[in-house]
Design an enzyme around this catalytic site. Structure first.
Site, PDB file in Angstrom:
ATOM      1  CG  MET A 142      -0.891   4.168   6.242  1.00 20.41           C
ATOM      2  SD  MET A 142      -1.836   5.711   6.332  1.00 20.41           S
ATOM      3  CE  MET A 142      -2.916   5.537   4.934  1.00 20.41           C
ATOM      4  CB  SER A 156      -0.949  -0.030   1.210  1.00 22.77           C
ATOM      5  OG  SER A 156      -1.879   1.020   1.148  1.00 22.77           O
ATOM      6  CB  THR A 157       1.307   3.997   2.486  1.00 24.08           C
ATOM      7  OG1 THR A 157      -0.068   3.988   2.815  1.00 24.08           O
ATOM      8  CG2 THR A 157       1.838   5.422   2.477  1.00 24.08           C
ATOM      9  CG  ASP A 181      -6.032  -5.392   3.014  1.00 31.42           C
ATOM     10  OD1 ASP A 181      -6.765  -6.355   3.321  1.00 31.42           O
ATOM     11  OD2 ASP A 181      -5.811  -5.054   1.839  1.00 31.42           O
ATOM     12  CG  HIS A 200      -4.382  -0.961  -0.470  1.00 32.43           C
ATOM     13  ND1 HIS A 200      -3.958  -0.964   0.836  1.00 32.43           N
ATOM     14  CD2 HIS A 200      -4.963  -2.169  -0.676  1.00 32.43           C
ATOM     15  CE1 HIS A 200      -4.279  -2.119   1.403  1.00 32.43           C
ATOM     16  NE2 HIS A 200      -4.882  -2.870   0.499  1.00 32.43           N
TER      17      HIS A 200
END
Length: 356
Positions: A299, A178-179, A302, A205
């Site tokens: 973050m 993600s991030t 998940d 994401h």
């Protein structure tokens, strides 16, 4: 106290962002610059901890501004304020490659303002105060389970040949990220040996237009076959599949062959669609022990539950190390759940893959 700089030629957007930042519990100084020249002047006068930057502005664009701000203070963290469009997706990916840590999508209508403010606050908290914030409210703890898992990870990592052998047995590699993800994926895929043949499934994401742009960029810079996943296509060796934004990515096995499944009608999982949990759980069900799962920078929580399912089925499970993460949320939760066998830096992950 942190110093935050908002850079946008829209006074309305500056006001919306400034209003959202009032939700921060800490006392902070917020500067507003309606063009990049003002932003550069303020950055020279004050130590800016975080800059929120638009792209289309007078005098110079947001990409050039990133270079100026990073030259003034390399420690300044940058969030791009991006639109949903395809051109904006390409620009945002370039910004991430140039040093932006993340992006926030502009609201496209009045109904999205509240969601925008919520997402903005969450990302700003992680970027500025991640040492004091953990994944969706999880408190930092040195539990027995966490300590045991870390010790196991260190012990397994010492036996590098065991890691290589377990990856070699894999018929697929599943990555949840993600991030801070796009530059990490770019680094991995551009560093893979030319004859690396294990198919790779990636959940990053991102919204719909962004995942297509990401696949195209990764394909171009890595000179590998990287594509946005399509429903019911066969999983082929040597191909890297990027989950489509807004649709869950899963796999299924039919007559001994593996196929991509896109789950459009399934709700968000852990506030994400696509969700790393969906991918990992699907891989656990259909590939069993013949798989490797890697959870990386991001973050939230998940992917932790799905990775644990993979581990229980005998798959190798790896987490990106804290030191190499932009945000250590997702890997940390997976480690605390006992879902992780090896904790590796990005460089070590690349080394293991290239020895397969």
């Amino acid at each position: 106290m942190k110093r935050i700089l908002i850079v946008d030629d829209s006074e309305l957007m500056c006001g919306i962002i400034k209003g959202a930042l009032r939700g921060l519990e800490e006392d902070n100084v917020i500067f507003v610059a309606t063009n990049p020249l003002i932003a550069i002047r303020k950055a020279n006068l004050f130590k800016i901890d975080l800059a929120l930057i638009d792209y289309e502005m007078p005098y110079m664009n947001g990409i050039l501004l990133i270079d100026y701000l990073k030259e003034i203070n390399p420690l300044t963290k940058i969030l791009m304020v991006s639109a949903y469009t395809q051109p904006s997706a390409q620009i945002t990916l370039e910004a991430l490659n140039r040093g932006a840590v993340d992006y926030i999508l502009k609201p496209s209508n009045t109904e999205e303002f509240n969601e925008f403010k919520k997402d903005l606050l969450e990302k700003v908290k992680y970027v500025l105060f991640q040492n004091g914030y953990t994944s969706y409210g999880l408190k930092k703890k040195d539990s027995t389970q966490s300590t045991t898992t870390k010790n196991l990870a260190l012990q397994l990592y010492k036996d590098k040949s065991l890691l290589v052998e377990r990856v070699r047995r894999s018929k697929v590699i599943a990555i949840g990220i993600s991030t801070g993800g796009p530059p990490v994926l770019e680094k991995i895929f551009t560093s893979l040996k030319k004859d690396f043949s294990i198919p790779i499934l990636v959940v990053q994401h991102m919204p719909p237009t962004f995942t297509k742009a990401l696949a195209e960029r990764l394909s171009k810079v890595s000179q590998r076959q990287v594509k946005e996943a399509e429903d019911r296509e066969k999983v082929e060796n040597g191909v890297i599949y990027i989950a489509r934004g807004g649709v869950h990515l899963a796999v299924e096995k039919i007559l001994g062959k593996y196929y991509i499944r896109l789950l459009d009608n399934v709700e968000k999982v852990n506030s994400h669609k696509p969700s790393c949990d969906i991918l990992f759980s699907s891989v656990a069900e259909w590939y069993g022990e013949n798989a490797t799962g890697i959870i990386m920078t991001g973050m939230g929580c998940d992917g932790a539950n799905g990775l644990l399912e993979m581990k229980k089925q005998g798959a190798l499970t790896i987490a990106q190390s804290k030191e190499s993460c932009v945000v250590f949320g997702m890997p940390r939760v997976a480690i605390e759940k006992g879902a992780v066998e090896a904790v590796l830096s990005v460089e070590d992950i690349i080394k293991i893959l290239n020895e397969v």
